[in-house]
Design an enzyme around this catalytic site. Structure first.
Site, PDB file in Angstrom:
ATOM      1  N   GLU A  29      49.277  38.435  44.685  1.00 15.92           N
ATOM      2  CA  GLU A  29      49.526  36.934  45.253  1.00 15.92           C
ATOM      3  C   GLU A  29      48.596  36.817  46.028  1.00 15.92           C
ATOM      4  O   GLU A  29      47.944  36.339  47.008  1.00 15.92           O
ATOM      5  CB  GLU A  29      50.324  36.120  44.606  1.00 15.92           C
ATOM      6  CG  GLU A  29      50.209  34.857  44.717  1.00 15.92           C
ATOM      7  CD  GLU A  29      49.309  34.294  43.494  1.00 15.92           C
ATOM      8  OE1 GLU A  29      48.206  33.117  43.689  1.00 15.92           O
ATOM      9  OE2 GLU A  29      48.724  35.550  42.857  1.00 15.92           O
ATOM     10  N   GLU A  46      40.765  35.628  42.598  1.00 21.67           N
ATOM     11  CA  GLU A  46      40.573  36.511  41.765  1.00 21.67           C
ATOM     12  C   GLU A  46      39.801  37.305  41.931  1.00 21.67           C
ATOM     13  O   GLU A  46      40.295  38.438  42.004  1.00 21.67           O
ATOM     14  CB  GLU A  46      39.920  35.996  39.839  1.00 21.67           C
ATOM     15  CG  GLU A  46      40.585  34.855  39.337  1.00 21.67           C
ATOM     16  CD  GLU A  46      41.728  34.485  39.074  1.00 21.67           C
ATOM     17  OE1 GLU A  46      42.938  36.357  39.405  1.00 21.67           O
ATOM     18  OE2 GLU A  46      43.049  33.460  38.949  1.00 21.67           O
TER      19      GLU A  46
END
Length: 498
Positions: free
Chosen positions: A294, A265
């Site tokens: 991503e 994250e």
């Protein structure tokens, strides 16, 4: 001047986005249980205001007029993104959006209830309704964007990606992985015969794990004046670039899954914090898409945080925050054996980086066939089982819960999203190769806990670019060549066979 009208609109929309993002992050972390109804009402009203303002008919006139008035290259590129955003926001009639929202909400609710019961047959009618609506949406988007139906769905998540290109790249990767998975498993078995996996020495108090996570975030460059870490059921990175809301979850019997989740994250967060601030209220100033996003999280989690160099720096951090006896007798090889463990499995979200792309490619292939009418929803279990058996040697026919019912994406109508996950892994490996060419001493820097060179390269080549370029163009500009599966393959060979 028409561009100034678009600029003003951008600031109003950014304010609404800010409010919605922070309210959403708060709902998932700190909101009292009884606050749900009014929170939903508030967010629904704000979302309605946002939609009304972002789809106003006069915006098309402002864009057209501004195209004759642009004064800089930034404004020219900004107008391309304004137009793309406007077409994507207006190509679906309100009546259709209402029908789709009702159907997908009902489908998601049924999915939560029926997945637990392993009841595919009762779920099928709702999914059939969603698939019909997705086909309708794909046609509407295709007509507005002048693209093939599935490409038009992907355009929402990764602008510029086309199946003609991805089919070649994914086909190459799939062919490689079908042979590589058995090789990686055999090499792992050989290593473990000489050096068996060790048990973790829990319990690990949550507060100590939190301090370890914060230290890792700080080390890799997270800016705590513009972000924070909380706890949620499912880890996420939300909020806004000036106030990033990151979350994780903890288990007291082991600490590695939370730490890896925090680092993943943090990769998302660094991208958000590094976006160009002067364009933050334009579509041009947003993150490029899901595949690039991503790639930033997987770069930190996979390329950096599962490497021996990272653990030379991080192992002392573990001892500092969890105690010298946290992992007695463990060295870097033991940690790497744990964080890079390969295993054939049914569940995508639990998969390692070797087998994960096969889970994604399976879904990518099936949802193309669903959108294009080559496959019906009723045929999914058999088609899923055939691919799962071929790619991973596992059958899911008797267990839809751990087969085609395991993800929320299809019940929620999110078709065209899955490719982003494996694109991210491939882009991350390609970026790492380009970075190492530009900075030959980067591994030594990481060993010392110095991530400044890594982040400077990523800022220059990815973060500061915002949405100036399409996903394929951004990859080429950052790395010197188009997306190429060879970089990911080389990364896997080095890590799992080397």
């Amino acid at each position: 001047m028409s561009f100034s009208k678009l600029d003003d609109l951008g600031r109003k929309l950014e304010a609404l986005e800010h409010a919605l993002s922070i309210l959403g992050a708060d709902e998932a972390t700190h909101m009292a249980v009884g606050g749900g109804e009014k929170r939903a009402e508030a967010m629904s009203n704000l979302a309605g205001l946002y939609h009304a303002q972002s789809t106003a008919p006069e915006i098309a006139d402002w864009i057209a007029a501004a195209e004759t008035e642009v004064e800089s290259e930034d404004q020219k590129l900004a107008l391309v993104e304004f137009r793309r955003s406007y077409i994507n926001a207006t190509c679906l009639p309100t009546e259709f959006v209402e029908r789709r929202t009702t159907a997908t909400m009902r489908s998601e609710q049924l999915w939560r209830e029926l997945r637990a019961k392993n009841d595919w047959d009762s779920f099928l009618p709702a999914l059939e309704g969603v698939v019909a609506l997705v086909r309708e949406e794909a046609q509407l988007r295709a007509e507005a964007l002048k693209l093939a139906p599935y490409d038009a769905l992907m355009e929402q998540y990764d602008p510029g990606n086309r199946t003609a290109d991805l089919d070649l790249v994914f086909g190459d990767l799939k062919s490689f992985l079908k042979g590589f998975v058995p090789e990686a498993l055999a090499a792992q078995e050989e290593r473990l015969a000489k050096r068996p996996r060790k048990a973790l020495n829990g319990p690990y108090p949550i507060e100590k794990q939190r301090e370890l996570g914060l230290a890792a975030m700080r080390a890799v460059g997270f800016d705590f004046t513009h972000g924070s870490l909380a706890v949620s059921h499912h880890p996420f990175c939300g909020g806004v670039p000036t106030d990033v809301r990151m979350t994780t979850r903890y288990r007291t019997d082991e600490f590695l899954s939370s730490l890896m989740g925090v680092l993943h994250e943090t990769g998302h967060a660094l991208y958000e914090q590094g976006l160009p601030k002067e364009w933050s209220h334009w579509p041009l100033g947003k993150a490029r898409g899901m595949g690039i996003h991503e790639s930033q999280s997987l770069f930190v989690e996979m390329q950096l945080s599962r490497s021996p160099e990272f653990w030379e720096f991080a192992l002392p951090l573990v001892h500092l925050h969890l105690g010298e006896d946290a992992i007695p007798g463990w060295d870097i090889a033991d940690i790497l054996s744990e964080v890079n463990y390969v295993e054939r499995g049914y569940i995508r979200v639990d998969a390692d980086e070797v087998t994960y792309p096969l889970h994604v490619i399976l879904r990518y292939e099936l949802e193309q066939d669903l959108v294009n009418g080559k496959l019906e929803a009723s045929q999914i279990p058999e088609a899923w089982d055939a691919k799962m058996t071929e790619y991973l040697g596992l059958s899911t026919l008797a267990d839809p819960k751990d087969g085609p019912m395991q993800d929320v994406h299809w019940p929620g109508g999110a078709f065209g999203y899955f490719p982003s996950y494996t694109l991210g892994a491939m882009i991350a490996a390609q970026q790492w190769a380009a970075l190492e060419t530009a900075q030959p001493g980067v591994r030594e820097d990481i060993r010392k806990g110095d991530f400044s060179g890594v982040n400077q390269w990523r800022s220059d080549n990815i973060w500061s670019q915002g949405s100036r370029w399409s996903t394929p163009d951004l990859i080429t500009r950052a790395t010197g060549e188009p997306l190429n599966a060879d970089f990911f393959k080389a990364h896997l060979k080095k890590r799992y066979l080397g």
